[in-house]
Design a protein around this motif. Structure first.
Motif, PDB file in Angstrom:
ATOM      1  N   SER A  61       0.818  -1.199   0.000  1.00  0.00           N
ATOM      2  CA  SER A  61       0.000   0.000   0.000  1.00  0.00           C
ATOM      3  C   SER A  61       0.861   1.262   0.000  1.00  0.00           C
ATOM      4  O   SER A  61       1.899   1.322   0.661  1.00  0.00           O
ATOM      5  N   ILE A 130      -7.584  -6.634  -0.142  1.00  0.00           N
ATOM      6  CA  ILE A 130      -6.604  -5.559  -0.364  1.00  0.00           C
ATOM      7  C   ILE A 130      -6.259  -5.368  -1.832  1.00  0.00           C
ATOM      8  O   ILE A 130      -5.919  -4.264  -2.245  1.00  0.00           O
ATOM      9  N   SER A 131      -6.374  -6.422  -2.632  1.00  0.00           N
ATOM     10  CA  SER A 131      -6.054  -6.271  -4.058  1.00  0.00           C
ATOM     11  C   SER A 131      -7.066  -5.381  -4.770  1.00  0.00           C
ATOM     12  O   SER A 131      -6.782  -4.841  -5.839  1.00  0.00           O
ATOM     13  N   MET A 133      -8.263  -2.638  -3.314  1.00  0.00           N
ATOM     14  CA  MET A 133      -8.037  -1.272  -2.830  1.00  0.00           C
ATOM     15  C   MET A 133      -7.075  -0.551  -3.775  1.00  0.00           C
ATOM     16  O   MET A 133      -6.034  -1.096  -4.131  1.00  0.00           O
ATOM     17  N   PHE A 136      -3.196  -0.075  -3.157  1.00  0.00           N
ATOM     18  CA  PHE A 136      -2.304  -1.235  -3.205  1.00  0.00           C
ATOM     19  C   PHE A 136      -1.809  -1.452  -4.635  1.00  0.00           C
ATOM     20  O   PHE A 136      -2.587  -1.387  -5.586  1.00  0.00           O
TER      21      PHE A 136
END
Length: 176
Positions: A61, A130-131, A133, A136
């Motif tokens: 991130s 998270i991928s 977001m 990131f």
């Protein structure tokens, strides 16, 4: 040459097999990162990884200092190190340190999709979250050269393919 010197020389001459390096990587879920910013200030951190072919991939991130350093292609070093709880001697932990080049993988490219799928398989559902977001990014860390240590007096240069090349030091540790 006395018996101790002969043993030390034999240890120095005997290269560990390349599988030892690969076994260390296989036992590790995250890598330690060392990066520098535009002013040369060092930053250390870590990130979970997967290895695809000869590169290590991390999903990081921009909220972390190391991400900007990595995305701008600055000097980077990564380290795989034996778990402290598993080591017999804290001063001689098995470790692999690699100088690496960095490149950002384009979001939703074929490489992105392949690597993110492997990250999900290896590290679980959190990668799915998270991928998605936008802060990131996926970074490839490709080995340039490095060093592998598996005990006192047992340090070796490794090449970009993580193959053992030669003993790192032609001198043994010296006593007072």
């Amino acid at each position: 040459m006395n018996h101790t010197s002969t043993q030390e020389e034999a240890q120095r001459q005997a290269k560990p097999l390349a599988p030892k390096v690969k076994e260390l990587i296989a036992r590790t879920q995250s890598i330690i990162l060392a990066t520098v910013d535009a002013e040369g200030t060092p930053n250390s951190s870590y990130a979970p990884f997967v290895q695809v072919d000869n590169s290590f991939y991390i999903l990081v991130s921009f909220m972390a200092k190391h991400t900007k350093n990595l995305s701008e292609g600055r000097k980077t070093s990564i380290m795989f190190i034996e778990d402290e709880s598993a080591t017999k001697q804290i001063y001689a932990r098995e470790r692999l340190t690699i100088e690496a080049s960095t490149s950002q993988i384009e979001r939703d490219s074929e490489k992105w999709n392949t690597v993110v799928a492997q990250l999900k398989e290896t590290h679980g559902k959190v990668v799915e979250v998270i991928s998605e977001m936008k802060d990131f990014i996926l970074i490839a860390l490709t080995p340039v050269k490095g060093a592998y240590v598996n005990g006192f007096g047992s340090a070796y240069f490794v090449d970009e393919n993580l193959e053992i090349m030669e003993h790192r030091n032609d001198q043994n540790h010296q006593s007072k």
